[in-house]
Design an enzyme around this catalytic site. Structure first.
Site, PDB file in Angstrom:
ATOM      1  N   ARG A 259      55.692  25.983  47.351  1.00 43.95           N
ATOM      2  CA  ARG A 259      57.068  26.348  47.729  1.00 43.95           C
ATOM      3  C   ARG A 259      57.400  26.152  49.205  1.00 43.95           C
ATOM      4  O   ARG A 259      58.535  26.379  49.606  1.00 43.95           O
ATOM      5  CB  ARG A 259      57.367  27.784  47.291  1.00 43.95           C
ATOM      6  CG  ARG A 259      57.347  27.884  45.799  1.00 43.95           C
ATOM      7  CD  ARG A 259      57.805  29.184  45.209  1.00 43.95           C
ATOM      8  NE  ARG A 259      57.364  29.134  43.831  1.00 43.95           N
ATOM      9  CZ  ARG A 259      56.147  29.475  43.418  1.00 43.95           C
ATOM     10  NH1 ARG A 259      55.271  29.984  44.278  1.00 43.95           N
ATOM     11  NH2 ARG A 259      55.786  29.332  42.178  1.00 43.95           N
TER      12      ARG A 259
ATOM     13  N   SER B  14      50.574  29.235  45.842  1.00 45.69           N
ATOM     14  CA  SER B  14      51.752  28.370  45.763  1.00 45.69           C
ATOM     15  C   SER B  14      52.858  28.782  46.725  1.00 45.69           C
ATOM     16  O   SER B  14      53.840  28.068  46.874  1.00 45.69           O
ATOM     17  CB  SER B  14      52.311  28.380  44.329  1.00 45.69           C
ATOM     18  OG  SER B  14      52.562  29.707  43.899  1.00 45.69           O
TER      19      SER B  14
ATOM     20  N   GLY C 170      48.208  35.806  37.872  1.00 43.03           N
ATOM     21  CA  GLY C 170      48.419  36.997  37.056  1.00 43.03           C
ATOM     22  C   GLY C 170      48.219  36.765  35.572  1.00 43.03           C
ATOM     23  O   GLY C 170      47.940  37.703  34.825  1.00 43.03           O
TER      24      GLY C 170
ATOM     25  N   ASP D 293      56.452  40.347  30.680  1.00 40.77           N
ATOM     26  CA  ASP D 293      56.144  39.375  31.749  1.00 40.77           C
ATOM     27  C   ASP D 293      57.258  39.326  32.794  1.00 40.77           C
ATOM     28  O   ASP D 293      57.631  38.262  33.282  1.00 40.77           O
ATOM     29  CB  ASP D 293      55.887  37.982  31.157  1.00 40.77           C
ATOM     30  CG  ASP D 293      55.342  36.997  32.193  1.00 40.77           C
ATOM     31  OD1 ASP D 293      54.895  37.452  33.263  1.00 40.77           O
ATOM     32  OD2 ASP D 293      55.381  35.777  31.928  1.00 40.77           O
TER      33      ASP D 293
END
Lengths: 151, 559
Positions: B145, B189, B206, B318
């Site tokens: 990112r 990331s 995760g 989630d």
């Protein structure tokens, strides 16, 4: 349906040029381990045999991440090249017929990397091979938790 | 007879066979903490991930505005696709926000690549390519990112959990640190954040049952200053929200995989945390499961969690809360706004975490409800083995990681909204290190979906909505030109009127958007730049568009 005992015979069938397929199927070649000097630097030789359009070994095993000094030999009667992974930039070397060169690579471990000959469809005919790096990450990078079961 | 080999020499860097000058002006030498504290006041640059520590993604530049945006044209395009075989080959994509410092752009790609570009022409000045293992564990794609800049260096993380510091003039590596355990399923990331003389990073993984953490590193040497785990060990504060027996805490998730925001007066870093693991099987982890799906306010000097607020206690859907925590002020109060995957907008007092109010920001929410004062009432979740459970929003949430922006002049947040559901069927599995640990079979709807760019004021009132028939999957950008820029999954990059949502301009970029645009000026000329290229975790975000085709370009516009 093939039984497991046929594995070697079937590998031979897919591991060469103009056998079961047009080229050699990736990952079907030999496997060797790099040697390690006292300072941790690793050494190995990769080679293109005549009319094989494949790297020998097909899998090169490194005991840990770090510096690999590689000797690269083209024993083929054709021109190829080699594009290798390394931290910072890929390393390129042209390989005229019957030539020999070298490359110094820096690779993290664990994990594995593909490299190949970026010319024609060398990569698809079989000139794609793996560098497999074993080992663990440094202790300070591990999670603070009890040892966990692995597959 | 022995025939001598032809000498092939020593392998060279591949980029030597290019037109790259391998040299960029020394623009980041003077970028330091004091300058980043005032980042918005130098809106001609974009020197930190969100454009400023507050996460507003709002620029003061107004040369491109509602009156002339119709004349916006392509200034230059940077293209780069994949070479050779790489990890998660089918998922690579731009997810970056480009930084710009005095005419030089620094933008990360996928698979360990970062480029320095001339921000006026797009010419490549240098590139760095980290070697990323083919078998590295990624959830959920080969993406990155962004980077950070300071003191003559550029910093980024790699997919195999390395933090690298590069010389900003040459792209050569200065130091490297291992920041996670790839065997455990960790990766990285996010864009690092420079705070004082340190860098702050987090981890991903995760979905593999790791234990989340936030890390602080010395800017010059890379030495670790502190690590803050986002799941407490037995005996630590919050540990009573995990089962007392067993090791659920050790596999608990709560990864910090999107850059946090920072209040220098309070000395607090606001970190969003991810889902608990296993994602959908809550029976093996009874309790609220702190600090999953939370914001944790971390003292940047010590790594101590000063307060927290959990958006989804005992998550069964989630619903990560890693997305931006936008810092703003209202009626003299220091506040924080967060648009969560669970479909609700939260406003907190950022001095102590006290909830101000909660408001839904997507049409369809049926997993349960949260009242305006924060009462949490779950209704639908996968609690019976083998029994499918459909719920809205799906696991990518009503807003995925892609960022909202905030225009303080209008008190409006511009939110990329996704309205799509999913079915999860609980399928228990035992934990094994490095293996996916979801506890369910999951299928996101491929039809019956919608999306929007929606404008909400800080009280949660919706002021306008730009409607779409597919979910939004890219960050918005707000500018003082009274504009909001936003890219669609179908490739259009749009400029919307900041007060009405009216579409004033669009350009078909040739591939979908899944990144964060930024803006800057060089020699008095304003540019808007956007990384383009459809990819990433498409099976979770918009599976109905996963066959759309890929792309990989950075497109920059000017008048």
């Amino acid at each position: 349906m093939t039984i497991a005992e046929d594995r070697e015979a079937l590998l031979a069938e897919i591991g060469g040029q103009n056998k079961a397929t047009i080229g050699a199927v990736l990952g079907s070649g030999s496997i060797e381990k790099a040697t390690e000097r006292a300072d941790g630097t690793m050494e190995a030789t990769i080679r293109i045999p005549e009319d094989a359009l494949a790297w020998e070994p097909g899998v090169l095993l490194l005991p840990h991440g770090g510096i690999l000094e590689l000797t690269i030999i083209n024993d083929d009667k054709n021109t190829h090249a080699c594009l290798l992974p390394s931290n910072g930039d890929r390393k390129f070397i042209g390989l005229l017929n019957h030539s020999k060169g070298s490359a110094t690579l820096e690779l993290d471990g664990p994990g594995y990397y593909w490299y190949g000959s970026p010319a024609g469809n060398d990569e698809g005919r079989g000139l794609t091979a793996a560098i497999v790096v074993g080992g663990e990450v440094p202790p300070e990078a591990k999670l603070d938790r009890p040892a966990q079961p692995r597959p | 007879m022995t025939i001598e080999y032809v000498d092939a020499g020593e392998a060279i860097n591949h980029s030597q066979l290019s037109s790259l000058p391998h040299r960029a002006p020394d623009v980041t030498r003077g970028v330091n903490y004091d300058r980043i504290l005032q980042a918005r006041s130098e809106s001609h640059n974009w020197i930190t991930y969100y454009g400023d520590y507050d996460g507003k993604r709002h620029s003061l530049l107004d040369q491109i505005n509602v009156d002339n945006v119709k004349d916006l044209k392509v200034a230059w395009i940077h293209q780069s696709s994949a070479t050779g075989m790489m990890a998660s080959t089918s998922t690579y994509a731009f997810e970056a926000c480009p930084l710009v410092v005095d005419g030089v752009m620094f933008v990360t790609g996928w698979d360990g690549v970062i480029w320095a570009l001339d921000a006026t022409t797009g010419e490549q000045l240098w590139r760095y390519k980290h070697a990323v293992p083919f078998d590295v564990t990624l959830c959920c794609a080969n993406v990155n990112r962004g980077c950070a800049v300071a003191n003559g260096k550029v910093y980024m993380v790699t997919q195999n959990a390395q933090l690298v510091a590069l010389d900003a003039t040459t792209g050569e590596k200065v130091w490297q640190k291992t920041i996670g355990d790839v065997r455990a399923g960790e990766s990285a990331s996010l864009a690092p954040l420079v705070v004082k003389d340190t860098l702050i990073t987090g981890s991903a993984g995760g979905e593999f049952g790791v234990r989340g953490h936030i890390d602080c590193w010395d800017l010059e040497t890379g030495e670790q200053r502190w690590r803050c785990y986002t799941v407490p060990k037995p005996g630590e504060p919050g540990s009573d929200t995990w089962p007392a027996d067993g090791e659920a805490w050790a596999r608990g998730g709560a990864n910090h995989w999107v850059t946090g925001t920072y209040d220098p007066e309070l000395n607090l870093y606001y970190a969003g945390t991810g889902n608990p693991a296993p994602d959908f099987d809550g029976e093996v982890r009874p309790g609220d499961n702190l600090y999953t799906d939370s914001v944790v306010a971390v003292d940047v000097d010590t790594g101590e969690i000063k307060w927290h607020y959990q958006f989804t206690p005992h998550d069964l859907w989630d619903y990560d809360s890693t997305m931006e925590m936008t810092l703003f002020e209202r009626d003299g109060k220091k506040l924080l706004a967060h648009f969560d995957k669970n479909g609700y907008m939260f406003v907190l007092d950022r001095t102590n975490g006290e909830l101000q109010h909660v408001t839904p920001f997507v049409d369809r929410i049926d997993w349960g409800a949260i009242t305006r004062d924060g009462k949490f009432m779950p209704r639908k979740y996968p609690d019976k083995e083998g029994e499918p459970c459909h719920f809205f929003p799906g696991p990518a949430g009503a807003k995925e990681w892609t960022h909202a922006s905030y225009n303080p002049d209008h008190d409006l947040f511009y939110v990329p909204v996704a309205d799509v559901g999913a079915t999860a069927t609980r399928r228990r599995r035992e934990f094994k290190e490095g293996m996916p640990y979801w506890g369910a079979a999951v299928e996101v709807d491929v039809d019956n979906m919608a999306g929007s760019v929606s404008a909400f004021d800080s009280h949660g009132e919706e002021k306008w909505r730009y409607r779409m028939d597919i979910p939004m999957a890219a960050s918005t950008l707000s500018t003082a030109g009274n504009l909001v820029f936003a890219g669609k999954p179908t490739g259009e990059f749009m400029a919307l009127h900041a007060e009405t949502g009216e579409k004033l301009w669009e350009f078909q970029c040739g591939s979908g958007h899944h990144s964060s645009p930024s803006t800057y000026t060089v020699d008095g000329k304003q540019y808007i730049t956007v990384p383009v290229g459809w990819g990433g975790w498409l099976e979770g975000i918009v599976p109905g568009m996963s066959g759309q085709g890929k792309g990989a370009s950075l497109i920059t516009f000017s008048l």
